[in-house]
Design a protein around this motif. Structure first.
Motif, PDB file in Angstrom:
ATOM      1  N   VAL A  21      34.024  37.278  56.687  1.00  0.00           N
ATOM      2  CA  VAL A  21      35.260  37.420  55.904  1.00  0.00           C
ATOM      3  C   VAL A  21      35.353  36.300  54.862  1.00  0.00           C
ATOM      4  N   ILE A  22      35.083  35.083  55.273  1.00  0.00           N
ATOM      5  CA  ILE A  22      35.113  33.957  54.332  1.00  0.00           C
ATOM      6  C   ILE A  22      34.076  34.169  53.235  1.00  0.00           C
ATOM      7  N   THR A  23      32.886  34.606  53.620  1.00  0.00           N
ATOM      8  CA  THR A  23      31.835  34.873  52.635  1.00  0.00           C
ATOM      9  C   THR A  23      32.267  35.961  51.663  1.00  0.00           C
ATOM     10  N   ALA A  24      32.868  37.024  52.178  1.00  0.00           N
ATOM     11  CA  ALA A  24      33.304  38.128  51.313  1.00  0.00           C
ATOM     12  C   ALA A  24      34.358  37.657  50.313  1.00  0.00           C
ATOM     13  N   LEU A  25      35.348  36.915  50.782  1.00  0.00           N
ATOM     14  CA  LEU A  25      36.402  36.439  49.884  1.00  0.00           C
ATOM     15  C   LEU A  25      35.859  35.467  48.839  1.00  0.00           C
ATOM     16  N   THR A  26      34.994  34.575  49.282  1.00  0.00           N
ATOM     17  CA  THR A  26      34.391  33.612  48.359  1.00  0.00           C
ATOM     18  C   THR A  26      33.524  34.343  47.333  1.00  0.00           C
ATOM     19  N   THR A  27      32.781  35.329  47.802  1.00  0.00           N
ATOM     20  CA  THR A  27      31.920  36.097  46.901  1.00  0.00           C
ATOM     21  C   THR A  27      32.740  36.871  45.882  1.00  0.00           C
ATOM     22  N   LEU A  28      33.833  37.474  46.315  1.00  0.00           N
ATOM     23  CA  LEU A  28      34.687  38.202  45.366  1.00  0.00           C
ATOM     24  C   LEU A  28      35.189  37.280  44.262  1.00  0.00           C
ATOM     25  N   PHE A  29      35.632  36.099  44.636  1.00  0.00           N
ATOM     26  CA  PHE A  29      36.115  35.152  43.635  1.00  0.00           C
ATOM     27  C   PHE A  29      34.994  34.739  42.685  1.00  0.00           C
ATOM     28  N   THR A 112      36.150  25.744  46.977  1.00  0.00           N
ATOM     29  CA  THR A 112      35.244  26.889  46.898  1.00  0.00           C
ATOM     30  C   THR A 112      33.867  26.513  47.437  1.00  0.00           C
ATOM     31  N   GLY A 113      33.409  25.310  47.119  1.00  0.00           N
ATOM     32  CA  GLY A 113      32.141  24.832  47.672  1.00  0.00           C
ATOM     33  C   GLY A 113      32.184  24.732  49.188  1.00  0.00           C
ATOM     34  N   VAL A 114      33.286  24.265  49.713  1.00  0.00           N
ATOM     35  CA  VAL A 114      33.452  24.193  51.170  1.00  0.00           C
ATOM     36  C   VAL A 114      33.463  25.599  51.758  1.00  0.00           C
ATOM     37  N   ALA A 115      34.108  26.535  51.081  1.00  0.00           N
ATOM     38  CA  ALA A 115      34.175  27.918  51.569  1.00  0.00           C
ATOM     39  C   ALA A 115      32.795  28.573  51.600  1.00  0.00           C
ATOM     40  N   VAL A 116      31.929  28.220  50.650  1.00  0.00           N
ATOM     41  CA  VAL A 116      30.563  28.751  50.654  1.00  0.00           C
ATOM     42  C   VAL A 116      29.889  28.407  51.984  1.00  0.00           C
ATOM     43  N   TRP A 117      30.007  27.141  52.400  1.00  0.00           N
ATOM     44  CA  TRP A 117      29.386  26.718  53.655  1.00  0.00           C
ATOM     45  C   TRP A 117      30.157  27.213  54.868  1.00  0.00           C
ATOM     46  N   ALA A 118      31.470  27.295  54.769  1.00  0.00           N
ATOM     47  CA  ALA A 118      32.272  27.797  55.894  1.00  0.00           C
ATOM     48  C   ALA A 118      31.930  29.251  56.196  1.00  0.00           C
ATOM     49  N   GLY A 119      31.559  30.010  55.186  1.00  0.00           N
ATOM     50  CA  GLY A 119      31.161  31.385  55.405  1.00  0.00           C
ATOM     51  C   GLY A 119      29.750  31.509  55.956  1.00  0.00           C
ATOM     52  N   LEU A 120      28.869  30.624  55.529  1.00  0.00           N
ATOM     53  CA  LEU A 120      27.477  30.702  55.966  1.00  0.00           C
ATOM     54  C   LEU A 120      27.266  30.110  57.353  1.00  0.00           C
ATOM     55  N   TRP A 121      27.942  29.039  57.657  1.00  0.00           N
ATOM     56  CA  TRP A 121      27.739  28.281  58.895  1.00  0.00           C
ATOM     57  C   TRP A 121      27.743  29.150  60.161  1.00  0.00           C
ATOM     58  N   PRO A 122      28.782  29.951  60.405  1.00  0.00           N
ATOM     59  CA  PRO A 122      28.799  30.701  61.666  1.00  0.00           C
ATOM     60  C   PRO A 122      27.818  31.871  61.713  1.00  0.00           C
TER      61      PRO A 122
END
Length: 131
Positions: A21-29, A112-122
């Motif tokens: 979900v985090i990856t999807a939202l970050t990617t959309l932005f 946004t940079g933090v969100a990139v990793w927050a989406g990938l990490w799990p």
């Protein structure tokens, strides 16, 4: 009540879903941002003019962002994509600071940079082993 032992290093399905979900939202932005640069949307061009960059600069930024997003979503290159997206966003942060933009802009590029990793990490074991 019975508990099930989860081996160390594995992620529950909830954390994987959260990462997606985090990856999807970050990617959309980021995809929206890349598209506005590629089509030379007036806000992107206005900021480009404000900082005195060449006319071709927004299109190059949009193309780079689009390529990095693809790398971020290809399983083999996801970690490299995250590293390069972080570097790109670090450049955006530097430009925002250097040109005296509001601190909200700076915070947003960092977040946004933090969100990139927050989406990938799990969702990617290699990302967890790197850090």
């Amino acid at each position: 009540m019975t508990t099930i032992a989860v081996p160390a290093g594995t992620r529950t399905s909830r954390s994987v879903v959260a990462g997606r979900v985090i990856t999807a939202l970050t990617t959309l932005f980021l995809a929206f941002d890349a598209a506005t640069h590629l089509v030379r949307e007036r806000h992107a061009v206005a900021f480009n003019d404000e900082i005195g960059a060449p006319d071709w600069f927004p299109v190059l930024c949009g193309a780079v962002m689009a390529v990095l997003l693809v790398a971020y979503h290809v399983r083999r290159t996801a970690v490299l994509g995250a590293i390069l997206l972080t570097a790109y966003l670090g450049g955006a942060t530097a430009v925002n600071i250097a040109t005296g933009q509001p601190w909200g802009n700076v915070a947003f590029s960092v977040a946004t940079g933090v969100a990139v990793w927050a989406g990938l990490w799990p969702r990617d074991e290699r990302a967890r082993t790197i850090l």
